[in-house]
Enzyme design. Sequence first.
Site, short mmCIF file in Angstrom:
data_model
loop_
_atom_site.label_atom_id
_atom_site.label_comp_id
_atom_site.label_asym_id
_atom_site.label_seq_id
_atom_site.Cartn_x
_atom_site.Cartn_y
_atom_site.Cartn_z
N THR A 1 -8.58 -48.29 -109.15
CA THR A 1 -8.16 -49.68 -108.99
C THR A 1 -8.12 -50.30 -110.39
OG1 THR A 1 -8.57 -51.74 -107.75
CG2 THR A 1 -10.49 -50.62 -108.69
N VAL B 1 -1.64 -50.08 -105.17
CA VAL B 1 -1.52 -50.51 -106.56
C VAL B 1 -2.63 -51.51 -106.84
CG1 VAL B 1 -0.04 -51.52 -108.34
CG2 VAL B 1 0.99 -50.22 -106.44
N CYS B 2 -3.31 -51.34 -107.95
CA CYS B 2 -4.31 -52.30 -108.42
C CYS B 2 -5.35 -52.56 -107.33
CB CYS B 2 -3.61 -53.57 -108.89
SG CYS B 2 -4.57 -54.59 -110.03
N GLY B 3 -5.52 -53.82 -106.93
CA GLY B 3 -6.53 -54.16 -105.93
C GLY B 3 -6.21 -53.74 -104.52
#
Length: 217
Positions: free
Chosen positions: A140, A120-122
């Site tokens: 990302t 998730v995300c970073g």
Amino acid sequence: MLAQFVLFDGFDPLDVIAPYEVLAAAGAVADGDLDVELVSAEGPRTVPSGLGLLTLQATARLDPQRADLIVVPGAAGQLPGDGEPADDSIPVILGRTLETGLPALLAQALDRDGVTVATVCGGSMILAMAGLLENRPATTHHLGMDLLGATGAVPVDARVVDDGDLVTAAGVTSGLDLGLYLLDREFGPETALTVERLFAHERRGTVWRRTIAKAAA
């Protein structure tokens, strides 16, 4: 099915809790065939998030030999500025994970058949900085797409990117969409729809999937 959610110092709580709750809720509607746990590379410990005093408890060590699904969150902290990144900036927090046992464990997971690594995300940046996403499509947070590409990964501007044993999600709230997509993929649309109704959330965006050209007849 065992899903392990990775915690590291400075993690973003929403990156963890959103997909964790989705998968945990599915355990009640998937005939009990889904267990979730919070883990760290070091084993059981209290893990500080990137949001001050908020912590979560890792109850086990990340174990690629046990897990069927491993979810890696991003970090919470300051956004990168124009100068040198601060000690509590997101890139620095993510970079510190490279000094732990996490990259080696994630490499083991990607090498083992039957394991899916999701981010998730970073979270995808942790794998990318560790050299684990070379030539692999991934996404990302939109602010990190250029950096993702600089690591050798192939940035894809989509909310969820499915590359088989690697499934990546974009910004923070995409963790909900990631969890629901994984339910659809692993347990079918009925389970995913049941949890969607429970959470009053409909998945957003088109999932990008790698396509393989069919051989000419």
